[in-house]
Motif scaffolding. Structure first.
Motif, short mmCIF file in Angstrom:
data_model
loop_
_atom_site.label_atom_id
_atom_site.label_comp_id
_atom_site.label_asym_id
_atom_site.label_seq_id
_atom_site.Cartn_x
_atom_site.Cartn_y
_atom_site.Cartn_z
N ASN A 74 0.86 -1.08 0.07
CA ASN A 74 0.04 0.17 0.11
C ASN A 74 0.71 1.34 -0.03
O ASN A 74 0.40 2.15 -0.26
CB ASN A 74 -1.07 0.06 1.20
N VAL A 75 2.25 1.11 0.05
CA VAL A 75 3.08 2.27 0.01
C VAL A 75 3.36 2.50 -1.64
O VAL A 75 3.17 3.74 -1.95
CB VAL A 75 4.32 2.11 0.68
N LYS A 76 3.60 1.39 -2.11
CA LYS A 76 4.00 1.53 -3.48
C LYS A 76 2.84 1.43 -4.55
O LYS A 76 2.86 1.57 -5.68
CB LYS A 76 4.85 0.44 -3.82
N ASN A 77 1.69 1.16 -4.14
CA ASN A 77 0.24 0.92 -4.83
C ASN A 77 0.57 -0.26 -5.53
O ASN A 77 0.23 -0.33 -6.97
CB ASN A 77 -0.04 2.32 -5.52
N MET A 78 0.89 -1.35 -5.29
CA MET A 78 1.17 -2.58 -6.12
C MET A 78 0.52 -3.65 -5.58
O MET A 78 0.53 -3.88 -4.30
CB MET A 78 2.81 -2.93 -6.10
N VAL A 79 0.18 -4.61 -6.53
CA VAL A 79 -0.36 -5.76 -6.17
C VAL A 79 0.48 -6.90 -6.70
O VAL A 79 0.86 -6.68 -7.98
CB VAL A 79 -1.92 -5.94 -6.59
N TYR A 80 0.82 -8.23 -6.18
CA TYR A 80 1.42 -9.05 -6.75
C TYR A 80 0.80 -10.48 -6.69
O TYR A 80 0.17 -10.65 -5.92
CB TYR A 80 2.61 -9.27 -5.93
N LEU A 81 1.31 -11.26 -7.68
CA LEU A 81 0.50 -12.54 -7.62
C LEU A 81 1.96 -13.50 -7.73
O LEU A 81 2.63 -13.48 -8.83
CB LEU A 81 -0.40 -12.75 -8.74
N ARG A 82 2.36 -14.26 -6.93
CA ARG A 82 3.43 -15.17 -6.98
C ARG A 82 2.84 -16.53 -7.52
O ARG A 82 1.82 -17.20 -6.80
CB ARG A 82 4.23 -15.34 -5.57
N MET A 83 3.13 -17.32 -8.49
CA MET A 83 2.89 -18.29 -8.85
C MET A 83 3.84 -19.40 -8.96
O MET A 83 4.94 -19.27 -9.74
CB MET A 83 2.21 -18.07 -10.47
N ASN A 84 3.51 -20.48 -8.07
CA ASN A 84 4.32 -21.53 -8.04
C ASN A 84 3.80 -22.72 -8.70
O ASN A 84 2.68 -22.82 -8.64
CB ASN A 84 4.73 -21.84 -6.47
N ARG A 85 4.70 -23.80 -9.00
CA ARG A 85 4.57 -25.20 -9.42
C ARG A 85 3.49 -24.79 -10.62
O ARG A 85 2.39 -25.29 -10.51
CB ARG A 85 3.74 -26.09 -8.51
N LEU A 86 3.73 -24.18 -11.68
CA LEU A 86 2.90 -23.79 -12.63
C LEU A 86 2.46 -24.94 -13.45
O LEU A 86 3.34 -25.95 -13.54
CB LEU A 86 3.32 -22.89 -13.60
N LYS A 87 1.20 -25.10 -13.94
CA LYS A 87 0.54 -26.02 -14.85
C LYS A 87 0.37 -25.68 -16.17
O LYS A 87 -0.13 -24.58 -16.20
CB LYS A 87 -0.43 -26.76 -14.27
#
Length: 124
Positions: A74-87
């Motif tokens: 909320n300081v950088k106004n960013m949202v992240y999605l970390r995706m592991n073990r992708l299919k």
């Protein structure tokens, strides 16, 4: 007016990891619940994950639970999605979205701002 710009997509192998980012410009970032959705080829847009205004609460689709992690800064106004073990079935165009109120974080109709999407392709 909120503008959302996704980045981080690409071509990866099954089993690999990838992190998506969503940059938000405009005011009131902390007023929004933020979500990730995806549209696979030939399919409807589907909910992936959402994070509450403070970042403490999260929700995931069953298909990604335990593999994906959503977070926000909320300081950088960013949202992240970390995706592991992708299919291979994770292959889709991934969208970042913002909502203010409604009955369910997983309903795309309740999100009022959308990015253009970033493509994730997982080869098997």
């Amino acid at each position: 007016q909120v503008q959302l710009v996704e980045s981080g997509g690409g071509l990866v192998q099954a089993g690999d990891s990838l992190s998506l980012s969503c940059a938000s410009s405009g005011s009131g970032f902390t007023n929004y619940v933020m979500g990730w959705f995806r549209r696979a080829p030939g399919k409807e847009r589907a909910f992936v994950a959402a994070v509450g205004r403070s970042g403490l609460s999260t929700q995931y689709a069953d298909s990604v639970k335990g593999r994906f992690t959503i977070s926000r800064d909320n300081v950088k106004n960013m949202v992240y999605l970390r995706m592991n073990r992708l299919k291979s079935e994770d292959t889709a165009l991934y969208y970042c979205a913002a909502r203010t109120h409604g009955s369910s974080w997983s309903l795309d109709t309740e999100y009022v701002h959308w990015g253009q999407g970033t493509q994730v392709t997982v080869s098997s």
